[in-house]
Design a protein around this motif. Structure first.
Motif, mmCIF file in Angstrom:
data_model
loop_
_atom_site.group_PDB
_atom_site.id
_atom_site.type_symbol
_atom_site.label_atom_id
_atom_site.label_comp_id
_atom_site.label_asym_id
_atom_site.label_seq_id
_atom_site.Cartn_x
_atom_site.Cartn_y
_atom_site.Cartn_z
ATOM 1 N N ARG A 1 20.587 26.469 -102.456
ATOM 2 C CA ARG A 1 19.744 27.614 -102.825
ATOM 3 C C ARG A 1 20.452 28.944 -102.616
ATOM 4 N NH1 ARG A 1 15.803 28.915 -106.117
ATOM 5 N NH2 ARG A 1 15.051 30.580 -104.790
ATOM 6 N N TYR B 1 14.808 32.705 -114.887
ATOM 7 C CA TYR B 1 15.916 33.137 -114.035
ATOM 8 C C TYR B 1 15.458 34.119 -112.957
ATOM 9 C CZ TYR B 1 18.036 30.693 -117.792
ATOM 10 O OH TYR B 1 18.318 29.723 -118.694
ATOM 11 N N THR B 2 16.264 35.150 -112.672
ATOM 12 C CA THR B 2 16.001 36.033 -111.524
ATOM 13 C C THR B 2 15.631 37.405 -112.064
ATOM 14 O OG1 THR B 2 17.572 34.757 -110.224
ATOM 15 C CG2 THR B 2 16.972 36.921 -109.364
ATOM 16 N N CYS C 1 21.513 34.790 -113.166
ATOM 17 C CA CYS C 1 21.162 34.360 -111.816
ATOM 18 C C CYS C 1 22.324 34.592 -110.846
ATOM 19 C CB CYS C 1 20.791 32.882 -111.844
ATOM 20 S SG CYS C 1 20.595 32.228 -110.190
ATOM 21 N N ARG D 1 14.171 35.587 -106.652
ATOM 22 C CA ARG D 1 14.659 34.961 -105.429
ATOM 23 C C ARG D 1 14.409 35.898 -104.247
ATOM 24 N NH1 ARG D 1 19.069 31.464 -105.560
ATOM 25 N NH2 ARG D 1 20.005 32.621 -103.849
ATOM 26 N N ASN E 1 22.888 33.182 -108.171
ATOM 27 C CA ASN E 1 23.327 31.954 -107.514
ATOM 28 C C ASN E 1 24.239 31.143 -108.427
ATOM 29 O OD1 ASN E 1 23.415 30.210 -105.324
ATOM 30 N ND2 ASN E 1 21.681 28.988 -106.040
ATOM 31 N N ARG E 2 24.609 31.748 -109.544
ATOM 32 C CA ARG E 2 25.529 31.081 -110.468
ATOM 33 C C ARG E 2 26.790 31.902 -110.698
ATOM 34 N NH1 ARG E 2 23.889 26.975 -113.453
ATOM 35 N NH2 ARG E 2 21.718 26.324 -113.388
ATOM 36 N N GLY F 1 24.682 27.240 -108.891
ATOM 37 C CA GLY F 1 23.210 27.237 -108.976
ATOM 38 C C GLY F 1 22.569 26.186 -108.096
ATOM 39 N N CYS F 2 21.256 26.197 -108.061
ATOM 40 C CA CYS F 2 20.506 25.205 -107.291
ATOM 41 C C CYS F 2 20.730 23.838 -107.939
ATOM 42 C CB CYS F 2 19.022 25.551 -107.291
ATOM 43 S SG CYS F 2 18.724 27.266 -106.847
ATOM 44 N N TYR G 1 18.966 21.350 -108.598
ATOM 45 C CA TYR G 1 17.938 20.803 -109.501
ATOM 46 C C TYR G 1 17.819 21.613 -110.791
ATOM 47 C CZ TYR G 1 15.527 24.637 -107.244
ATOM 48 O OH TYR G 1 15.228 25.868 -106.760
ATOM 49 N N CYS G 2 18.536 22.731 -110.875
ATOM 50 C CA CYS G 2 18.387 23.649 -112.002
ATOM 51 C C CYS G 2 19.250 23.187 -113.170
ATOM 52 C CB CYS G 2 18.789 25.051 -111.556
ATOM 53 S SG CYS G 2 18.646 26.290 -112.842
HETATM 54 S S1 SF4 Z 1 16.682 27.670 -109.953
HETATM 55 FE FE1 SF4 Z 1 16.649 29.911 -110.258
HETATM 56 S S2 SF4 Z 1 17.857 30.663 -108.504
HETATM 57 FE FE2 SF4 Z 1 18.377 28.485 -108.730
HETATM 58 S S3 SF4 Z 1 20.188 28.417 -110.052
HETATM 59 FE FE3 SF4 Z 1 18.396 28.165 -111.368
HETATM 60 S S4 SF4 Z 1 17.933 30.243 -112.102
HETATM 61 FE FE4 SF4 Z 1 19.243 30.440 -110.290
#
Ligand code: SF4
Length: 308
Positions: free
Chosen positions: A162, A91-92, A33, A122, A35-36, A44-45, A47-48
């Motif tokens: 996000r 994931y992405t 991802c 994403r 975002n990590r 990361g997000c 909530y993830c």
């Molecule tokens: S929710 Fe998706 S975009 Fe967000 S950190 Fe987790 S894997 Fe990455």
């Protein structure tokens, strides 16, 4: 009006495309991802679940074809005529070079009885060169590209880390749909900072304006080990976790304000019990849907009833 016709249901949408039963089969292609790893953001997000972001798990030993064959075996005993959509979910699923992505998608499509692809990703991860390929793919198979929108409010998007704005979502959804590709969205209901019913109705307006084909809603779930779970422990008053009945009425209000032709795929998500902190509803998807439809009848509600 009967229960089923009160909203645009995903299985009816699939039935309109395919003359046979179709089942989505999840595939873990070992993506990571952005975002990590710092490409789009770090951490990361909120909530993830960091625990599920396990490289061993991602670097699955099984090829995409083997995963699909195993999934097929599970369903084909009961439904021998069943066909399948390969669902790139974890994931992405556009986060790799074009050549590698093409190889992965084509591997899935080469599996017998796989009749299409669903690709979750994403909105900030869809380069033009990939859209060029997906447009061509869309001409020869069923394709749905699903974007994690999560919220239409930039303050909330920032708060949950996000790593993209709603403007980014708007732009990518339009670029995708302009290519004639079915485009889906995913939003979380009940994120911290979401200010009650009015905020959600604003969201329905923004989403209805986008050229989305499908939409998934999920209730906010707090998952152990996440940054959001930590925030909740420190400041529970910042969060509103819905009871099932309350959430059903929120979903109905939401659906009543949505564009009537938007196909609604899901309304809840179910995280594994051992990872879930709250709310623990213990409801399966079909049980929730049955309760939702019953309540829609009681309220004489239908999708788009208040859509302007
Ligand atoms: S929710 Fe998706 S975009 Fe967000 S950190 Fe987790 S894997 Fe990455």
């Amino acid at each position: 009006m009967d229960r089923q016709s009160r909203y645009k249901d995903f299985s009816a949408f699939l039935a309109a495309h395919f003359p046979f039963k179709v089942q989505k089969l999840s595939v873990n292609a070992g993506f990571t991802c952005p975002n990590r790893d710092g490409t789009k953001g770090y951490g990361g997000c909120t909530y993830c679940n960091n625990q599920t972001f396990n490289p061993e798990y991602c670097r699955t030993e099984k090829t995409i074809a083997v995963q699909l064959e195993e999934g097929k075996q599970f369903f084909s005993r009961k439904y021998p005529q069943m066909k399948y959509l390969a669902y790139f979910q974890a994931y992405t699923n556009t986060y790799a070079g074009l050549e590698q992505l093409v190889q992965m998608y084509e591997e899935a499509l080469a599996v017998p009885d796989v009749v299409g692809l669903v690709i979750g990703t994403r909105p900030d991860c869809m380069p033009e060169e990939l859209l060029d390929y997906l447009s061509e793919l869309n001409e020869r198979t069923f394709l749905l590209v699903e974007y994690g929108i999560e919220s239409t409010n930039d303050v909330i998007l920032q708060r949950i880390n996000r790593g993209h704005t709603f403007a980014c979502t708007q732009e990518t959804v339009r670029r995708t749909a302009e290519r004639g590709i079915r485009t889906g969205g995913h939003v979380i209901v009940g994120l911290p900072g979401e200010d009650g019913k009015q905020a959600l109705l604003e969201q329905t307006k923004a989403l209805s304006l986008l050229p989305l084909t499908t939409l998934k809603l999920h209730q906010l779930q707090l998952i152990k080990g996440t940054r959001m779970a930590y925030e909740y422990e420190r400041n529970p008053s910042d969060f509103h976790l819905y009871s099932v009945d309350e959430y059903i009425d929120v979903v109905i209000d939401y659906v009543e304000h949505l564009r009537p032709d938007l196909v609604l795929e899901r309304f809840i998500s179910q995280s594994p019990k051992e990872l879930l902190l709250a709310p623990d509803w213990g409801l399966k998807n079909h049980e929730f849907t049955a309760r939702l439809q019953k309540r829609m009848c009681e309220r004489d509600a239908w999708q788009g009833k208040y859509y302007i």
